[in-house]
Design a protein around this motif. Sequence first.
Motif, short mmCIF file in Angstrom:
data_model
loop_
_atom_site.label_atom_id
_atom_site.label_comp_id
_atom_site.label_asym_id
_atom_site.label_seq_id
_atom_site.Cartn_x
_atom_site.Cartn_y
_atom_site.Cartn_z
N TYR A 270 14.54 -2.92 9.63
CA TYR A 270 15.43 -2.45 10.70
C TYR A 270 15.11 -1.00 11.13
CZ TYR A 270 17.65 -1.61 6.18
OH TYR A 270 17.87 -1.28 4.87
N VAL B 94 3.40 3.48 0.89
CA VAL B 94 3.50 4.27 2.12
C VAL B 94 4.96 4.69 2.31
CG1 VAL B 94 3.15 4.26 4.63
CG2 VAL B 94 1.58 3.00 3.14
N ASP C 58 3.68 7.49 8.56
CA ASP C 58 4.34 6.37 9.24
C ASP C 58 3.34 5.20 9.21
OD1 ASP C 58 5.22 4.55 11.24
OD2 ASP C 58 6.34 6.17 12.23
N PHE D 175 12.26 -0.57 12.41
CA PHE D 175 11.27 -0.85 13.46
C PHE D 175 11.98 -1.55 14.62
CE2 PHE D 175 9.14 -0.75 9.39
CZ PHE D 175 8.06 0.08 9.64
N VAL E 173 10.95 12.28 0.27
CA VAL E 173 11.11 10.99 -0.43
C VAL E 173 9.78 10.61 -1.08
CG1 VAL E 173 11.71 8.55 -0.12
CG2 VAL E 173 12.93 10.31 1.18
N ASN F 42 13.68 -2.11 5.05
CA ASN F 42 13.29 -1.20 6.12
C ASN F 42 12.80 -1.86 7.41
OD1 ASN F 42 10.73 -1.91 5.41
ND2 ASN F 42 10.19 0.06 4.52
N GLY G 118 7.33 1.81 3.10
CA GLY G 118 8.66 2.45 3.02
C GLY G 118 9.19 2.37 1.60
N CYS G 119 8.44 2.95 0.65
CA CYS G 119 8.74 2.70 -0.77
C CYS G 119 9.98 3.43 -1.26
CB CYS G 119 7.54 3.07 -1.63
SG CYS G 119 7.27 4.86 -1.74
C1 LIG Z 1 16.49 2.17 3.26
S1 LIG Z 1 15.11 2.94 2.59
C2 LIG Z 1 14.57 1.74 1.37
C3 LIG Z 1 13.67 2.31 0.35
C4 LIG Z 1 13.07 1.30 -0.65
N1 LIG Z 1 12.21 0.35 0.02
C5 LIG Z 1 14.17 0.58 -1.37
O1 LIG Z 1 14.48 -0.56 -1.04
O2 LIG Z 1 14.76 1.17 -2.29
C6 LIG Z 1 13.86 2.71 3.85
C7 LIG Z 1 12.65 3.60 3.62
O3 LIG Z 1 11.63 3.23 4.55
C8 LIG Z 1 11.01 4.41 5.03
N2 LIG Z 1 10.42 4.12 6.35
C9 LIG Z 1 11.07 3.78 7.47
N3 LIG Z 1 10.22 3.59 8.48
C10 LIG Z 1 8.98 3.82 8.01
C11 LIG Z 1 7.68 3.80 8.59
N4 LIG Z 1 7.51 3.53 9.89
N5 LIG Z 1 6.62 4.08 7.80
C12 LIG Z 1 6.80 4.40 6.48
N6 LIG Z 1 8.02 4.44 5.88
C13 LIG Z 1 9.10 4.16 6.62
C14 LIG Z 1 12.16 5.39 5.12
O4 LIG Z 1 11.73 6.74 5.15
C15 LIG Z 1 12.97 5.04 3.87
O5 LIG Z 1 12.60 5.82 2.75
#
Ligand SMILES: C[S@@+](CC[C@H](N)C(=O)[O-])C[C@H]1O[C@@H](n2cnc3c(N)ncnc32)[C@H](O)[C@@H]1O
Length: 322
Positions: free
Chosen positions: A233, A184, A213, A235, A190, A231, A162-163
């Motif tokens: 939360y 990922v 995902d 899940f 994004v 991230n 979730g980068c």
């Molecule tokens: C709140 S953002 C935080 C982004 C970054 N990690 C940061 O701290 O700046 C959470 C990110 O996690 C990604 N994400 C959420 N669930 C995911 C999953 N199951 N697999 C991959 N990415 C995921 C979202 O699309 C989102 O871009």
Amino acid sequence: MLLRLSRSVRELYRVCFLARAGEIGLLEFLAGKDGDVGAITQALGVEPDRVQALEALLDLGVSIGELRAAKGRYGLKGYLATALAAKGEDSWRAMTSEVAGLHVPCLLAAPGREADAAKLSELTVALSSVIARSSRMLEPVLKVVTRALIPPRGRVDLLEVGCGSGVYVLAALQRNRVVSVTAVEREPDVAKGATEAIARAGFADRCTMVNADIRTLSFGPDFDLITLHNNIYYFPEGERLQLLVRLHSWLRPGGRLAVTTPCRGGGTFARFMMLWSTVTAGAGSLPDPAEFASLLRQAGFAGASAKRLIPGESYTLFLAKK
Ligand SMILES: C[S@@+](CC[C@H](N)C(=O)[O-])C[C@H]1O[C@@H](n2cnc3c(N)ncnc32)[C@H](O)[C@@H]1O
């Protein structure tokens, strides 16, 4: 009642005004210069039949003290409008958009029925790029965490889940010339933004971006470090043990998992995140530190420490070793 409520409404309008002024480019246009309605209309590409609405928006900005108007010209006045107009404050501009566009609808839907939960999930996806930008308000804290996690020399294979904007991937790549990253990110826009930022910085050869995902992917025990910033939360609680077991299996012996997240309790922002995570479909509630540390041990990690990173806040770094 009128006076007390007016004061609160003014603050709500302030956040919404700042969000919109940032989104349509008004803050950027007025940064360091004044302009009349004609110039603003032209610069923002406002349609002729919308000029009256633009004037009303500008006058609302004046009325709440964020703009000033003299002799038909408008300029920035308030602390927030002036500060947000500055270059380098994009994360805070995005935060006003996130509050106005997601937090307000979430509060208005709580505790919510199934249909509200689904709508909020869709709204969260629609605002993914805004959230990736607003998350960067934690950059000062998480760049320090990245420095502590990545040694300056020696090979490190990093998996970042979730980068978002890719800011911590970039920080890791900059910190150590032989770090190699698999990033990922589930949301296509994004992931595209992060890929472009990493390529612009000249690191494309050391980063593989996977637009998927994480739950659909599988790796061997190939990583020295796995990071999940802001991230966990995303899940549901019932899926977290399985997720952690899989992350554990992708680490080399001695490899580490780092999870940063707001936890239960804390200030108003963490309380809002708890509300979002419990109202929104597909999300999972903020972790309780002791329970999450215990879940990490259940998943097979040898030790799990929890460290609060911001005084007075519940924002925590969990660090666990294979
Ligand atoms: C709140 S953002 C935080 C982004 C970054 N990690 C940061 O701290 O700046 C959470 C990110 O996690 C990604 N994400 C959420 N669930 C995911 C999953 N199951 N697999 C991959 N990415 C995921 C979202 O699309 C989102 O871009």
